[in-house]
Design a protein around this motif. Structure first.
Motif, PDB file in Angstrom:
ATOM      1  N   ALA A 110      64.568 -20.162  -3.149  1.00 52.43           N
ATOM      2  CA  ALA A 110      64.024 -19.884  -1.814  1.00 52.43           C
ATOM      3  C   ALA A 110      64.237 -21.066  -0.873  1.00 52.43           C
ATOM      4  O   ALA A 110      64.143 -22.231  -1.279  1.00 52.43           O
ATOM      5  CB  ALA A 110      62.535 -19.565  -1.913  1.00 52.43           C
ATOM      6  N   ASN A 111      64.538 -20.768   0.365  1.00 48.82           N
ATOM      7  CA  ASN A 111      64.634 -21.779   1.418  1.00 48.82           C
ATOM      8  C   ASN A 111      63.298 -21.806   2.156  1.00 48.82           C
ATOM      9  O   ASN A 111      62.984 -20.896   2.912  1.00 48.82           O
ATOM     10  CB  ASN A 111      65.779 -21.426   2.371  1.00 48.82           C
ATOM     11  CG  ASN A 111      65.800 -22.318   3.604  1.00 48.82           C
ATOM     12  OD1 ASN A 111      65.206 -23.386   3.625  1.00 48.82           O
ATOM     13  ND2 ASN A 111      66.488 -21.870   4.635  1.00 48.82           N
ATOM     14  N   HIS A 112      62.518 -22.859   1.956  1.00 48.40           N
ATOM     15  CA  HIS A 112      61.192 -22.919   2.549  1.00 48.40           C
ATOM     16  C   HIS A 112      61.174 -23.603   3.920  1.00 48.40           C
ATOM     17  O   HIS A 112      60.317 -23.293   4.744  1.00 48.40           O
ATOM     18  CB  HIS A 112      60.232 -23.656   1.612  1.00 48.40           C
ATOM     19  CG  HIS A 112      60.003 -22.937   0.308  1.00 48.40           C
ATOM     20  ND1 HIS A 112      59.367 -21.726   0.230  1.00 48.40           N
ATOM     21  CD2 HIS A 112      60.358 -23.275  -0.957  1.00 48.40           C
ATOM     22  CE1 HIS A 112      59.319 -21.330  -1.034  1.00 48.40           C
ATOM     23  NE2 HIS A 112      59.915 -22.241  -1.772  1.00 48.40           N
ATOM     24  N   SER A 113      62.100 -24.548   4.153  1.00 52.30           N
ATOM     25  CA  SER A 113      61.944 -25.356   5.368  1.00 52.30           C
ATOM     26  C   SER A 113      63.253 -25.833   5.987  1.00 52.30           C
ATOM     27  O   SER A 113      63.231 -26.657   6.894  1.00 52.30           O
ATOM     28  CB  SER A 113      61.076 -26.587   5.056  1.00 52.30           C
ATOM     29  OG  SER A 113      61.662 -27.358   4.014  1.00 52.30           O
ATOM     30  N   SER A 114      64.401 -25.348   5.541  1.00 52.07           N
ATOM     31  CA  SER A 114      65.684 -25.834   6.046  1.00 52.07           C
ATOM     32  C   SER A 114      66.247 -24.926   7.138  1.00 52.07           C
ATOM     33  O   SER A 114      66.132 -23.699   7.057  1.00 52.07           O
ATOM     34  CB  SER A 114      66.705 -25.950   4.912  1.00 52.07           C
ATOM     35  OG  SER A 114      66.358 -26.981   4.015  1.00 52.07           O
TER      36      SER A 114
ATOM     37  N   TYR B 145      68.601 -29.487   9.071  1.00 50.75           N
ATOM     38  CA  TYR B 145      67.383 -30.279   9.101  1.00 50.75           C
ATOM     39  C   TYR B 145      66.243 -29.511   8.456  1.00 50.75           C
ATOM     40  O   TYR B 145      66.307 -28.285   8.274  1.00 50.75           O
ATOM     41  CB  TYR B 145      67.022 -30.686  10.533  1.00 50.75           C
ATOM     42  CG  TYR B 145      66.721 -29.533  11.459  1.00 50.75           C
ATOM     43  CD1 TYR B 145      65.425 -29.029  11.619  1.00 50.75           C
ATOM     44  CD2 TYR B 145      67.739 -28.922  12.193  1.00 50.75           C
ATOM     45  CE1 TYR B 145      65.150 -27.969  12.474  1.00 50.75           C
ATOM     46  CE2 TYR B 145      67.472 -27.851  13.046  1.00 50.75           C
ATOM     47  CZ  TYR B 145      66.182 -27.384  13.186  1.00 50.75           C
ATOM     48  OH  TYR B 145      65.915 -26.330  14.028  1.00 50.75           O
ATOM     49  N   GLN B 146      65.199 -30.243   8.097  1.00 49.75           N
ATOM     50  CA  GLN B 146      63.976 -29.645   7.580  1.00 49.75           C
ATOM     51  C   GLN B 146      62.858 -29.856   8.587  1.00 49.75           C
ATOM     52  O   GLN B 146      62.861 -30.830   9.330  1.00 49.75           O
ATOM     53  CB  GLN B 146      63.579 -30.270   6.247  1.00 49.75           C
ATOM     54  CG  GLN B 146      64.420 -29.821   5.077  1.00 49.75           C
ATOM     55  CD  GLN B 146      63.870 -30.333   3.755  1.00 49.75           C
ATOM     56  OE1 GLN B 146      63.367 -31.444   3.671  1.00 49.75           O
ATOM     57  NE2 GLN B 146      63.977 -29.531   2.716  1.00 49.75           N
ATOM     58  N   LEU B 147      61.910 -28.951   8.574  1.00 49.81           N
ATOM     59  CA  LEU B 147      60.714 -29.112   9.385  1.00 49.81           C
ATOM     60  C   LEU B 147      59.545 -29.469   8.474  1.00 49.81           C
ATOM     61  O   LEU B 147      59.282 -28.792   7.481  1.00 49.81           O
ATOM     62  CB  LEU B 147      60.383 -27.815  10.135  1.00 49.81           C
ATOM     63  CG  LEU B 147      61.198 -27.480  11.382  1.00 49.81           C
ATOM     64  CD1 LEU B 147      60.669 -26.206  12.003  1.00 49.81           C
ATOM     65  CD2 LEU B 147      61.164 -28.621  12.392  1.00 49.81           C
ATOM     66  N   SER B 148      58.858 -30.560   8.821  1.00 45.60           N
ATOM     67  CA  SER B 148      57.672 -30.948   8.076  1.00 45.60           C
ATOM     68  C   SER B 148      56.513 -30.040   8.464  1.00 45.60           C
ATOM     69  O   SER B 148      56.618 -29.213   9.379  1.00 45.60           O
ATOM     70  CB  SER B 148      57.311 -32.404   8.377  1.00 45.60           C
ATOM     71  OG  SER B 148      56.943 -32.545   9.743  1.00 45.60           O
ATOM     72  N   GLU B 149      55.388 -30.189   7.785  1.00 41.65           N
ATOM     73  CA  GLU B 149      54.230 -29.342   8.065  1.00 41.65           C
ATOM     74  C   GLU B 149      53.723 -29.510   9.491  1.00 41.65           C
ATOM     75  O   GLU B 149      53.154 -28.586  10.072  1.00 41.65           O
ATOM     76  CB  GLU B 149      53.110 -29.646   7.069  1.00 41.65           C
ATOM     77  CG  GLU B 149      53.438 -29.211   5.646  1.00 41.65           C
ATOM     78  CD  GLU B 149      52.286 -29.469   4.698  1.00 41.65           C
ATOM     79  OE1 GLU B 149      51.251 -30.024   5.153  1.00 41.65           O
ATOM     80  OE2 GLU B 149      52.399 -29.124   3.515  1.00 41.65           O
ATOM     81  N   ASP B 150      53.925 -30.712  10.079  1.00 43.65           N
ATOM     82  CA  ASP B 150      53.479 -30.937  11.450  1.00 43.65           C
ATOM     83  C   ASP B 150      54.578 -30.656  12.481  1.00 43.65           C
ATOM     84  O   ASP B 150      54.448 -30.984  13.660  1.00 43.65           O
ATOM     85  CB  ASP B 150      52.943 -32.357  11.621  1.00 43.65           C
ATOM     86  CG  ASP B 150      53.986 -33.420  11.302  1.00 43.65           C
ATOM     87  OD1 ASP B 150      55.145 -33.048  10.997  1.00 43.65           O
ATOM     88  OD2 ASP B 150      53.647 -34.620  11.338  1.00 43.65           O
ATOM     89  N   GLY B 151      55.690 -30.044  12.004  1.00 45.14           N
ATOM     90  CA  GLY B 151      56.744 -29.634  12.919  1.00 45.14           C
ATOM     91  C   GLY B 151      57.785 -30.692  13.222  1.00 45.14           C
ATOM     92  O   GLY B 151      58.663 -30.471  14.051  1.00 45.14           O
TER      93      GLY B 151
END
Length: 212
Positions: free
Chosen positions: A88-92, A59-65
């Motif tokens: 780079a893996n920024h949010s996974s 899953y990914q996390l959005s800026e608001d979590g």
């Protein structure tokens, strides 16, 4: 007794000769993981993670979590091809949803591997193409104007993938609702309405398509 090679589960490696597979297997690190453990995150993005046995979710996390499910993982699935190549893996994140056995192949070892085995690089590109197509399918679903159209389109695709009018949802409702960009309550109401309209019947995660 047949060898149980972790890399044999992965399409990226299982077309190699047994000798080649053994060479790759020597590079992987085996781990027994408890349910609920995060095995991939933005600060662990230099690895290929293979599910030897068990299940997980990516899953990914959005800026608001907020979590947005990308994939459900099962035995033989793997993630991290692009990270191995330096993206780079920024949010996974990957969380194991059952007690699982996983294999980790680190970037430095992998780079050395593809320098000497070009066929792996070619299979890697083919795997990436399949992943891109999967993401395109999700993007098309998210572009549909209402949730019923998304659900119907998703179920039609499952019929094609599973080659049957009786399909099994690969995701729990909570994760499927995230995948489709809605809430579990709205998804449940939509499925109930389709069943009331005699378009399908449903028992737990098994759906019999009547007419969509």
């Amino acid at each position: 007794m047949k060898e149980e090679l972790c890399v044999h589960l992965v399409p990226l490696f299982n077309q190699l000769s047994l000798e080649r597979q053994r060479q790759v297997e020597q590079l992987v690190h085996h781990q027994r993981i408890k349910r609920g453990t995060i095995v991939v995150s933005p600060d662990m993005d230099d690895r290929l993670m293979i599910v030897k046995s068990g299940h997980g979710r990516m899953y990914q996390l959005s800026e608001d979590g907020e979590e947005r499910v990308q994939r459900m993982l099962k035995t033989g699935d793997y993630v991290g091809e692009t990270w191995l190549l330096g993206v780079a893996n920024h949010s996974s994140y990957v969380e194991m949803t059952t007690d699982s056995d996983i294999c980790i192949l680190n970037r430095q070892d992998f780079i050395q591997l593809i320098h000497h085995q070009s066929e792996i690089a070619l299979k890697l590109m083919a795997g990436q193409a399949a992943m891109i197509e999967s993401l395109r399918q999700q993007t098309r679903l998210m572009g549909l104007p209402n949730i019923e159209e998304r659900v119907v389109t998703y179920l039609k695709q499952l019929m094609v993938d599973q080659q049957s009018s009786k399909v099994k949802l690969p995701l729990k409702l909570k994760d499927l609702s995230s995948y489709l960009g809605t809430t579990p309550e709205t998804l449940s109401r939509t499925l109930a309405q389709l069943e009331a309209d005699s378009k399908l019947t449903r028992h737990l995660r098994t759906i019999q398509i009547i007419h969509l």
